[in-house]
Scaffold this motif. Structure first.
Motif, PDB file in Angstrom:
ATOM      1  N   VAL A  53       0.737  -1.275   0.293  1.00 16.04           N
ATOM      2  CA  VAL A  53       0.139  -0.055  -0.094  1.00 16.04           C
ATOM      3  C   VAL A  53       0.798   1.359   0.094  1.00 16.04           C
ATOM      4  O   VAL A  53       1.652   1.418   1.046  1.00 16.04           O
ATOM      5  CB  VAL A  53      -0.994   0.074   1.206  1.00 16.04           C
ATOM      6  CG1 VAL A  53      -1.923   1.225   1.236  1.00 16.04           C
ATOM      7  CG2 VAL A  53      -1.723  -1.203   1.166  1.00 16.04           C
ATOM      8  N   PHE A  55       1.266   5.437  -0.036  1.00 12.36           N
ATOM      9  CA  PHE A  55       0.447   6.404   0.737  1.00 12.36           C
ATOM     10  C   PHE A  55       1.173   7.441   1.023  1.00 12.36           C
ATOM     11  O   PHE A  55       2.391   7.693   0.892  1.00 12.36           O
ATOM     12  CB  PHE A  55       0.043   5.865   2.212  1.00 12.36           C
ATOM     13  CG  PHE A  55       1.064   5.372   3.367  1.00 12.36           C
ATOM     14  CD1 PHE A  55       1.568   6.319   4.167  1.00 12.36           C
ATOM     15  CD2 PHE A  55       1.710   4.250   3.260  1.00 12.36           C
ATOM     16  CE1 PHE A  55       2.563   6.211   5.050  1.00 12.36           C
ATOM     17  CE2 PHE A  55       2.979   3.968   4.021  1.00 12.36           C
ATOM     18  CZ  PHE A  55       3.129   4.934   5.030  1.00 12.36           C
ATOM     19  N   TRP A  67       5.477   3.445   1.271  1.00 15.59           N
ATOM     20  CA  TRP A  67       4.799   2.228   1.004  1.00 15.59           C
ATOM     21  C   TRP A  67       4.997   1.470   2.253  1.00 15.59           C
ATOM     22  O   TRP A  67       5.835   1.261   2.773  1.00 15.59           O
ATOM     23  CB  TRP A  67       5.111   1.508  -0.176  1.00 15.59           C
ATOM     24  CG  TRP A  67       6.457   1.022  -0.606  1.00 15.59           C
ATOM     25  CD1 TRP A  67       7.171   1.714  -1.403  1.00 15.59           C
ATOM     26  CD2 TRP A  67       7.027   0.011  -0.140  1.00 15.59           C
ATOM     27  NE1 TRP A  67       8.426   0.982  -1.444  1.00 15.59           N
ATOM     28  CE2 TRP A  67       8.414  -0.167  -0.726  1.00 15.59           C
ATOM     29  CE3 TRP A  67       6.862  -1.164   0.521  1.00 15.59           C
ATOM     30  CZ2 TRP A  67       9.340  -1.051  -0.702  1.00 15.59           C
ATOM     31  CZ3 TRP A  67       7.642  -2.229   0.900  1.00 15.59           C
ATOM     32  CH2 TRP A  67       8.884  -2.194  -0.101  1.00 15.59           C
ATOM     33  N   SER A 319      -7.450  -4.422  -2.023  1.00 17.73           N
ATOM     34  CA  SER A 319      -6.330  -5.226  -2.559  1.00 17.73           C
ATOM     35  C   SER A 319      -6.565  -5.835  -3.848  1.00 17.73           C
ATOM     36  O   SER A 319      -7.605  -5.939  -4.487  1.00 17.73           O
ATOM     37  CB  SER A 319      -6.162  -6.394  -1.321  1.00 17.73           C
ATOM     38  OG  SER A 319      -7.371  -7.274  -1.398  1.00 17.73           O
ATOM     39  N   ALA A 326      -7.678  -1.333   2.056  1.00 15.67           N
ATOM     40  CA  ALA A 326      -6.711  -0.312   2.998  1.00 15.67           C
ATOM     41  C   ALA A 326      -7.837   0.818   3.225  1.00 15.67           C
ATOM     42  O   ALA A 326      -8.833   1.083   2.280  1.00 15.67           O
ATOM     43  CB  ALA A 326      -5.718  -0.004   2.143  1.00 15.67           C
ATOM     44  N   LEU A 339      -6.304  -1.501   7.521  1.00 14.30           N
ATOM     45  CA  LEU A 339      -6.489  -2.694   6.775  1.00 14.30           C
ATOM     46  C   LEU A 339      -7.588  -3.571   7.312  1.00 14.30           C
ATOM     47  O   LEU A 339      -7.655  -3.432   8.684  1.00 14.30           O
ATOM     48  CB  LEU A 339      -5.224  -3.564   6.654  1.00 14.30           C
ATOM     49  CG  LEU A 339      -5.105  -4.991   5.897  1.00 14.30           C
ATOM     50  CD1 LEU A 339      -5.297  -4.487   4.381  1.00 14.30           C
ATOM     51  CD2 LEU A 339      -3.943  -5.713   6.070  1.00 14.30           C
ATOM     52  N   PRO A 360      -4.129   6.099   0.567  1.00  9.81           N
ATOM     53  CA  PRO A 360      -3.390   4.852   0.224  1.00  9.81           C
ATOM     54  C   PRO A 360      -3.996   4.438  -1.220  1.00  9.81           C
ATOM     55  O   PRO A 360      -5.170   4.788  -1.687  1.00  9.81           O
ATOM     56  CB  PRO A 360      -4.209   4.011   1.131  1.00  9.81           C
ATOM     57  CG  PRO A 360      -5.714   4.741   1.468  1.00  9.81           C
ATOM     58  CD  PRO A 360      -5.356   5.988   1.443  1.00  9.81           C
ATOM     59  N   ARG A 361      -3.112   3.850  -1.937  1.00 11.98           N
ATOM     60  CA  ARG A 361      -3.063   3.376  -3.276  1.00 11.98           C
ATOM     61  C   ARG A 361      -2.535   1.862  -3.058  1.00 11.98           C
ATOM     62  O   ARG A 361      -1.122   1.718  -2.829  1.00 11.98           O
ATOM     63  CB  ARG A 361      -2.265   4.198  -4.258  1.00 11.98           C
ATOM     64  CG  ARG A 361      -2.630   5.524  -3.914  1.00 11.98           C
ATOM     65  CD  ARG A 361      -3.661   6.017  -4.776  1.00 11.98           C
ATOM     66  NE  ARG A 361      -3.903   7.415  -4.970  1.00 11.98           N
ATOM     67  CZ  ARG A 361      -4.917   8.136  -5.348  1.00 11.98           C
ATOM     68  NH1 ARG A 361      -6.055   7.442  -5.647  1.00 11.98           N
ATOM     69  NH2 ARG A 361      -4.892   9.430  -5.695  1.00 11.98           N
ATOM     70  N   TRP A 362      -3.275   1.082  -3.538  1.00 12.07           N
ATOM     71  CA  TRP A 362      -2.621  -0.553  -3.315  1.00 12.07           C
ATOM     72  C   TRP A 362      -2.045  -0.668  -4.573  1.00 12.07           C
ATOM     73  O   TRP A 362      -2.674  -0.427  -5.732  1.00 12.07           O
ATOM     74  CB  TRP A 362      -3.769  -1.412  -3.245  1.00 12.07           C
ATOM     75  CG  TRP A 362      -3.497  -2.710  -2.314  1.00 12.07           C
ATOM     76  CD1 TRP A 362      -2.322  -3.608  -2.514  1.00 12.07           C
ATOM     77  CD2 TRP A 362      -3.852  -3.031  -1.129  1.00 12.07           C
ATOM     78  NE1 TRP A 362      -2.398  -4.346  -1.803  1.00 12.07           N
ATOM     79  CE2 TRP A 362      -3.115  -4.172  -0.755  1.00 12.07           C
ATOM     80  CE3 TRP A 362      -5.156  -2.708  -0.326  1.00 12.07           C
ATOM     81  CZ2 TRP A 362      -3.403  -4.822   0.382  1.00 12.07           C
ATOM     82  CZ3 TRP A 362      -5.306  -3.346   0.685  1.00 12.07           C
ATOM     83  CH2 TRP A 362      -4.677  -4.485   1.085  1.00 12.07           C
TER      84      TRP A 362
END
Length: 367
Positions: A53, A55, A67, A319, A326, A339, A360-362
């Motif tokens: 993740v 962020f 991350w 995810s 997230a 999470l 957040p960016r998965w």
């Protein structure tokens, strides 16, 4: 629109941060899901979750990209003098689009950069610093992307290549501005928002900007289009009922309907499609700066509350396997990334440093 003008009216903790980027107690009226206190996940389960993740962190007094693995191991990705915000990862998971923002002479300048997640790679700037370079969306093969740009007008949707020095190609040229582009899953079309009719409406055009068609037509704001994974639906935000609500519409403009109906009170935002396209996670904004994450089946049915609405929980991100989310919460006094399983159970704090961690960016693969 999901830009500077709207974000400046956001909640106090986000106003100063998102204004720089311009890049979000009611009871349970639907079905109640997981409580915020349930969890955490075991280390064994967390280690088995795919990806990492990325962020935004303000722990160093400025905004940098980090991350974190699902079992809590953190790594700093950017360390520049400018504020840097995480955008969408590349489709192959090897790099992350980052928006670098600096202020000079009272003016703000933004630059899109492709930052490799693995060591040794060079950072690739995609444009000269300018007032508007944001809200990017990748093509599925990773060979091009679209974004907002003011290079030739107030705000145009442009096509770029992830290489330095390649001129951007305008897809729209509208005096009132076009915003928030989103590439379809097959890469053949781009959805975006334009204000040419006096208020923001959703449009779709071919990937070269031709054959534009108007999807929504209402005297209120329609914005933030997001394609479903199968390309059949667009989720978007509209204030056509007096407050922001999420809607679904077919990509030809048919079958427009609200996501939650009357089941959820408060403004709705931050729609996130599950990887299989069967569910939407989203956020309802509540009084007192609180917010709550919900899940709804796209085929229809009552939304399920994943968090309890006693504090701020927002910014859901799926995810890669669709089994976890997230999200961001302030439940322990600081703004951190958390999470949880997709049913709301196993809520686990991922970041613990002082200073806000959010956005957040998965990413589908681990560096």
């Amino acid at each position: 629109m999901r830009g500077l003008e709207r974000k400046q009216r956001s909640w106090p903790w986000r106003a100063r941060a998102v204004a720089a980027l311009a890049v979000l107690g009611v009871g349970c009226s639907g079905r109640c899901g997981g409580a915020s206190g349930v969890g955490p996940l075991s280390k064994e389960e967390a280690r088995a979750i795919p990806g990492v993740v990325a962020f935004l962190s303000e722990r160093a007094g400025q905004k940098d990209v980090w991350w974190v693995t699902p079992d809590g191991k953190e790594t700093q990705l950017t360390k520049g003098e400018e504020d840097e915000y995480p955008g969408p990862p590349s489709p192959d998971g090897k790099s992350l689009l980052v928006v670098a923002v600096r202020e000079q002479g009272g003016l703000q300048f933004q630059q899109l950069r492709v930052v490799p997640l693995e060591g040794g790679g060079a950072v690739v700037p995609l444009n000269a610093p300018r007032a508007r370079a944001r809200n990017a969306s990748w093509a599925p093969d990773g060979t091009w992307l679209v974004a907002e740009s003011d290079a030739q007008g107030f705000s145009d949707v442009v096509k770029l290549q992830p290489r330095e020095g390649v001129p951007e190609v305008p897809l729209t040229q509208v005096k009132q501005g076009c915003f928030e582009p989103s590439v379809s899953p097959d890469g053949t079309e781009v959805a975006y928002v334009c204000s040419r009719e006096g208020d923001p409406e959703i449009y779709v055009a071919r990937a070269d900007g031709t054959q534009e068609r108007r999807i929504t037509a209402f005297h209120k704001e329609d914005r933030s289009p997001q394609w479903s994974p199968d390309g059949k639906w667009l989720a978007f935000i509209s204030d056509r009922q007096g407050q922001d609500k999420l809607y679904l519409v077919r990509s030809d403009g048919a079958n427009l309907r609200p996501v939650s109906g009357a089941a959820v009170e408060g403004e709705e935002r931050e729609a996130a499609w599950s990887p299989d396209g069967q569910k939407l996670a989203y956020v309802s904004r509540l009084p007192g700066g609180r917010s709550r994450i919900w899940m709804t089946p796209v085929a229809g049915g009552a939304p399920v509350a994943l968090t309890d609405g006693k504090q701020r929980d927002d910014m859901p991100a799926w995810s890669p396997d669709g089994k976890y989310l997230a999200f961001v919460s302030e439940r322990q006094g600081d703004t951190d990334v958390y999470l949880m399983r997709a049913d709301g159970t196993g809520q686990t704090r991922l970041t613990t440093a002082k200073g806000a961690d959010w956005l957040p960016r998965w990413v589908a693969r681990r560096p």
